[in-house]
Design an enzyme around this catalytic site. Structure first.
Site, short mmCIF file in Angstrom:
data_model
loop_
_atom_site.label_atom_id
_atom_site.label_comp_id
_atom_site.label_asym_id
_atom_site.label_seq_id
_atom_site.Cartn_x
_atom_site.Cartn_y
_atom_site.Cartn_z
N GLU A 36 0.84 -1.20 0.00
CA GLU A 36 0.00 0.00 0.00
C GLU A 36 0.87 1.25 0.00
O GLU A 36 1.84 1.34 0.76
CB GLU A 36 -0.89 -0.04 1.25
CG GLU A 36 -2.29 0.44 1.01
CD GLU A 36 -3.06 -0.42 0.02
OE1 GLU A 36 -3.11 -0.06 -1.18
OE2 GLU A 36 -3.61 -1.45 0.44
N GLU A 162 -7.23 9.87 -14.95
CA GLU A 162 -7.44 10.16 -13.52
C GLU A 162 -6.57 11.34 -13.08
O GLU A 162 -7.02 12.24 -12.39
CB GLU A 162 -7.06 8.90 -12.74
CG GLU A 162 -7.50 8.87 -11.32
CD GLU A 162 -8.91 8.33 -11.12
OE1 GLU A 162 -9.62 8.95 -10.34
OE2 GLU A 162 -9.29 7.33 -11.73
N ASP A 174 -4.29 0.61 -9.60
CA ASP A 174 -5.71 0.28 -9.79
C ASP A 174 -6.02 0.00 -11.26
O ASP A 174 -6.64 -1.01 -11.60
CB ASP A 174 -6.60 1.42 -9.29
CG ASP A 174 -6.28 1.80 -7.85
OD1 ASP A 174 -5.63 1.00 -7.16
OD2 ASP A 174 -6.69 2.90 -7.44
C1 GLA Z 1 -5.22 4.52 -4.27
C2 GLA Z 1 -4.47 4.89 -5.54
C3 GLA Z 1 -3.41 3.84 -5.88
C4 GLA Z 1 -2.52 3.53 -4.67
C5 GLA Z 1 -3.36 3.29 -3.42
C6 GLA Z 1 -2.52 3.16 -2.17
O1 GLA Z 1 -5.96 3.36 -4.48
O2 GLA Z 1 -5.36 5.03 -6.62
O3 GLA Z 1 -2.66 4.26 -6.99
O4 GLA Z 1 -1.60 4.56 -4.48
O5 GLA Z 1 -4.31 4.33 -3.20
O6 GLA Z 1 -1.77 2.00 -2.23
#
Ligand code: GLA
Length: 391
Positions: A36, A162, A174
Site C-alpha cells: 500500500e 485520472e 488500480d
Molecule cells: C489509491 C491509488 C493507488 C494507490 C493506493 C494506495 O488506491 O489510486 O494508486 O496509491 O491508493 O496504495
C-alpha cells in the site's frame, strides 16, 4: 453474478436506445492484498481483480457523439468527441470523457458510441470503481474501432485520465490490475517498469472484504501530502545514497543508517514505504511456499505500519481490522487502498468464513455503532468482452 448483470444491462440498453447493444464489456473492481502506497514510489504491489464489476453495453455511432445512460443513477450525458470538456453537472461522466480524450490524444482514430453503464462495484469504498469505469470505456472503443492497444497502454491511459482530467494524483496500481487481472491469481506488479507476475491465490483461504462505510473524506489531501513527503525523503537521501530515484531504491538497512537526515515524520513515511516493499516480496515468497500463516502475519504488519508510520488509518478502520484479527481462522487483516475509510481485506480459512462474518459484524457494531458490509470475493479476470450468449 456476471450473467445476471450482463442480462440486466442488455435490457437497460434496449429500453434506453431501442435496439440491442453490439457488445458488453466488463471491468472488475480490485482489492490490494499488500503493497500500500508503494506504487507511486516505483515499488511493488500485490492486488487482485474482484468479482464485482462495471458493465458497459454499447453500440457504435457515426456522428462523433457519445451518449451515455448511467443506469444506477438514472442519469444521462452526451458530448461531442471533438470538443471534450469536464462536466460539472455529471462528475461520473468525467471518467468516460477523460478516457475518450486520452484515446484520441494517444493518436487513436475513433467515432462515437451509445453506452449504458451499470456497476456492482460500490462507489467511494476504495475498490476502484473509477478505474473500472475508465478501463471499461477504453476497452469499448478499442473493440469498436480495432485499436491496437496493449493492456499496459490502456492502464496508463486510464491513469492519465485520472491524473490530468479527473484531477486525482493516483499511481498505476488500480488501472493496471483492472486491465490485466487474472482469475484465481493476484498480480505482483513492479510499478517501476510495469513488469508483472501472476501469483496463484491460496485455495484453503478466502479473501474477505469488509466495507466500513466510512467515506474517505481526507483521502485526497492526505494522499498528495504523503506523496510529497516521500519525494522529500528521496531528495534528502540522494546525497548519501547516490543514484536513487525513488524510495523503491532504498533498503531498510540504508534507511536505518541515514534516517537521522530526515525529520521524524518524513522518516516514518519512508520507513513505511521501504518496509512495505520488503513485505510484498516476502509475501510472494510465503505464498509460493504455501505459507498462508506467514502471509497473514505480513498483512497484519502492513496494517500496523500504515497506522503508525504512514498515518492513513482512522479509529474505525483499526477497530474493523482488530475485530478481524481476533477471529480464530483469520490469518491476517489490513486496510486496503488509500486509507481514511473504505475497506479492509482479510485472509480467512474457508471453514471460518461464517464465523468471521458474524463476529466481525458484531464487534464493529459494538465498537463504532456502524454496520459493515462483509463479502467474500474471488480473484477475477481483468477487463473482458462478455459473450453475447451470456447476456
Ligand atoms: C489509491 C491509488 C493507488 C494507490 C493506493 C494506495 O488506491 O489510486 O494508486 O496509491 O491508493 O496504495
Amino acid at each position: 453474478m456476471v450473467i445476471i448483470d450482463a442480462a440486466r444491462i442488455h435490457s437497460h440498453f434496449v429500453t434506453h436506445f431501442g435496439h440491442a447493444p453490439q457488445l458488453i464489456v466488463r471491468a472488475p473492481g480490485r482489492v490490494n492484498l499488500i503493497g500500500e502506497h508503494t506504487d507511486y514510489n516505483a515499488g511493488f504491489v500485490l492486488p487482485a481483480a474482484i468479482d464485482r464489476a462495471t458493465f458497459i453495453a454499447a453500440s457504435p455511432r457515426t456522428d462523433r457523439r457519445v451518449c451515455v445512460f448511467a443506469a444506477d443513477l438514472n442519469e444521462s450525458d452526451e458530448f461531442a468527441i471533438d470538443q471534450i470538456e469536464r462536466s460539472g453537472l455529471r462528475p461520473w461522466s468525467n471518467y468516460i470523457r477523460g478516457m475518450v480524450r486520452a484515446l484520441q490524444a494517444a493518436g487513436h482514430v475513433i467515432d462515437g458510441a451509445d453506452m449504458v453503464v451499470s456497476s456492482s462495484v460500490p462507489r467511494g469504498a476504495g475498490l476502484s470503481s473509477s478505474a473500472a469505469l475508465e478501463v471499461a470505456t477504453g476497452y469499448v472503443f478499442q473493440l469498436f474501432y480495432n485499436l491496437n492497444i496493449l493492456g499496459e497502454e490502456l492502464a496508463l491511459m486510464a491513469q492519465a485520465t485520472e491524473n490530468t482530467f479527473v484531477g486525482v494524483n493516483c499511481g498505476i496500481m488500480d488501472q493496471f490490475i483492472v486491465t490485466l487481472g487474472k482469475a484465481n491469481h493476484a498480480l505482483l506488479i513492479d510499478c517501476r517498469d510495469l513488469s508483472y507476475q501472476e501469483v496463484p491465490m491460496p485455495t484453503k483461504a478466502a479473501v474477505v472484504i469488509c466495507d466500513s462505510h466510512i467515506e474517505r473524506s481526507l483521502a485526497a489531501s492526505a494522499y498528495n501530502q504523503r506523496r510529497a513527503e516521500c519525494e522529500h525523503a528521496v531528495e534528502l537521501l540522494k546525497p548519501v545514497i547516490p543514484g536513487i530515484k525513488a524510495l523503491r531504491d532504498v533498503s531498510s538497512t540504508q534507511l536505518e543508517q541515514h534516517g537521522h537526515l530526515l525529520s521524524a515524520v518524513v522518516l516514518q513515511r519512508a520507513r513505511h514505504v521501504v518496509s512495505e516493499n520488503e513485505r510484498v516480496i516476502a509475501s510472494v515468497q510465503a505464498l509460493s511456499q504455501g505459507d498462508i500463516a506467514e502471509f497473514g502475519r505480513l498483512m497484519n504488519a502492513s496494517h500496523a505500519s500504515l497506522r503508525d508510520d504512514y498515518a492513513v488509518s482512522i479509529p474505525e478502520m483499526d477497530a474493523l481490522v482488530a475485530a478481524a484479527q481476533r477471529v480464530s481462522g483469520c490469518y491476517g487483516s489490513r486496510l486496503t487502498g488509500a486509507g481514511f475509510g473504505g475497506c479492509t481485506v482479510s485472509l480467512v480459512d474457508t471453514d471460518a468464513v461464517e464465523r468471521f462474518r458474524h463476529e466481525v459484524a458484531a464487534a464493529y457494531l459494538a465498537s463504532t455503532g456502524k454496520s459493515a458490509t462483509i463479502y467474500v470475493t474471488h480473484a477475477a479476470d481483468g477487463v473482458s468482452r462478455i459473450r453475447p450468449d451470456s447476456a
